[in-house]
Design a protein around this motif. Structure first.
Motif, mmCIF file in Angstrom:
data_model
loop_
_atom_site.group_PDB
_atom_site.id
_atom_site.type_symbol
_atom_site.label_atom_id
_atom_site.label_comp_id
_atom_site.label_asym_id
_atom_site.label_seq_id
_atom_site.Cartn_x
_atom_site.Cartn_y
_atom_site.Cartn_z
ATOM 1 N N TRP A 18 0.832 -1.199 0.000
ATOM 2 C CA TRP A 18 0.000 0.000 0.000
ATOM 3 C C TRP A 18 0.870 1.254 0.000
ATOM 4 C CZ3 TRP A 18 -0.843 3.427 4.272
ATOM 5 C CH2 TRP A 18 -1.818 4.408 4.027
ATOM 6 N N GLY A 21 2.590 1.657 -3.315
ATOM 7 C CA GLY A 21 1.626 2.141 -4.304
ATOM 8 C C GLY A 21 1.385 3.633 -4.163
ATOM 9 N N LEU A 22 1.321 4.122 -2.922
ATOM 10 C CA LEU A 22 1.146 5.560 -2.705
ATOM 11 C C LEU A 22 2.356 6.347 -3.175
ATOM 12 C CD1 LEU A 22 -0.463 5.673 0.857
ATOM 13 C CD2 LEU A 22 -1.583 6.040 -1.331
ATOM 14 N N LYS A 25 2.665 5.363 -7.435
ATOM 15 C CA LYS A 25 1.527 5.550 -8.316
ATOM 16 C C LYS A 25 0.511 6.562 -7.812
ATOM 17 C CE LYS A 25 -1.183 2.372 -10.902
ATOM 18 N NZ LYS A 25 -1.846 1.111 -10.921
ATOM 19 N N GLY A 26 0.458 6.774 -6.524
ATOM 20 C CA GLY A 26 -0.510 7.699 -5.972
ATOM 21 C C GLY A 26 -1.694 7.016 -5.317
ATOM 22 N N TYR A 27 -1.830 5.702 -5.447
ATOM 23 C CA TYR A 27 -2.898 4.947 -4.800
ATOM 24 C C TYR A 27 -2.482 3.488 -4.696
ATOM 25 C CZ TYR A 27 -4.013 3.906 -9.664
ATOM 26 O OH TYR A 27 -3.943 3.521 -10.978
ATOM 27 N N GLY A 28 -3.219 2.725 -3.908
ATOM 28 C CA GLY A 28 -2.895 1.319 -3.697
ATOM 29 C C GLY A 28 -3.409 0.441 -4.826
ATOM 30 N N PHE A 29 -3.274 -0.863 -4.661
ATOM 31 C CA PHE A 29 -3.648 -1.830 -5.688
ATOM 32 C C PHE A 29 -4.749 -2.770 -5.231
ATOM 33 C CE2 PHE A 29 0.803 -0.757 -6.364
ATOM 34 C CZ PHE A 29 0.764 -0.331 -7.674
ATOM 35 N N ASN A 34 -1.805 -5.334 -3.040
ATOM 36 C CA ASN A 34 -0.847 -4.785 -2.080
ATOM 37 C C ASN A 34 -0.035 -5.881 -1.413
ATOM 38 O OD1 ASN A 34 -1.621 -2.146 -2.555
ATOM 39 N ND2 ASN A 34 -3.057 -2.094 -0.872
#
Length: 84
Positions: A18, A21-22, A25-29, A34
């Protein structure tokens, strides 16, 4: 490996995925994404850090930092392969 160790392994993977991802990419998966990204990142960092002579210490916080760095490396490599 006991059940408790497996649960801790999955939780650390989820947190690391998580956070990576932040960062990348700017957000989780999502929860499963995650976990997979975090666990694969931990494996990458577990292979790479000793080869470079880097040690972050022991404990859960060090394990999370370790896995996050590996997951960020994984996501950056995936991004480079996709853009090429």
């Amino acid at each position: 490996m006991g059940v408790e160790s497996l649960v801790v392994f999955i939780i650390i993977g989820a947190i690391a995925g998580w956070l990576a991802g932040l960062i990348v990419k700017g957000y989780g998966f999502g929860l499963l994404g995650n976990i997979v990204v975090g666990i694969v990142g931990a494996l990458i960092a577990g292979w790479l850090f000793p080869a470079l002579g880097v040690s972050l210490g022991t404990g859960i916080v060090a394990a999370i930092i370790h896995a996050v760095i590996g997951a960020v490396i994984l996501l950056v490599l995936i991004r480079l392969v996709k853009s090429a």
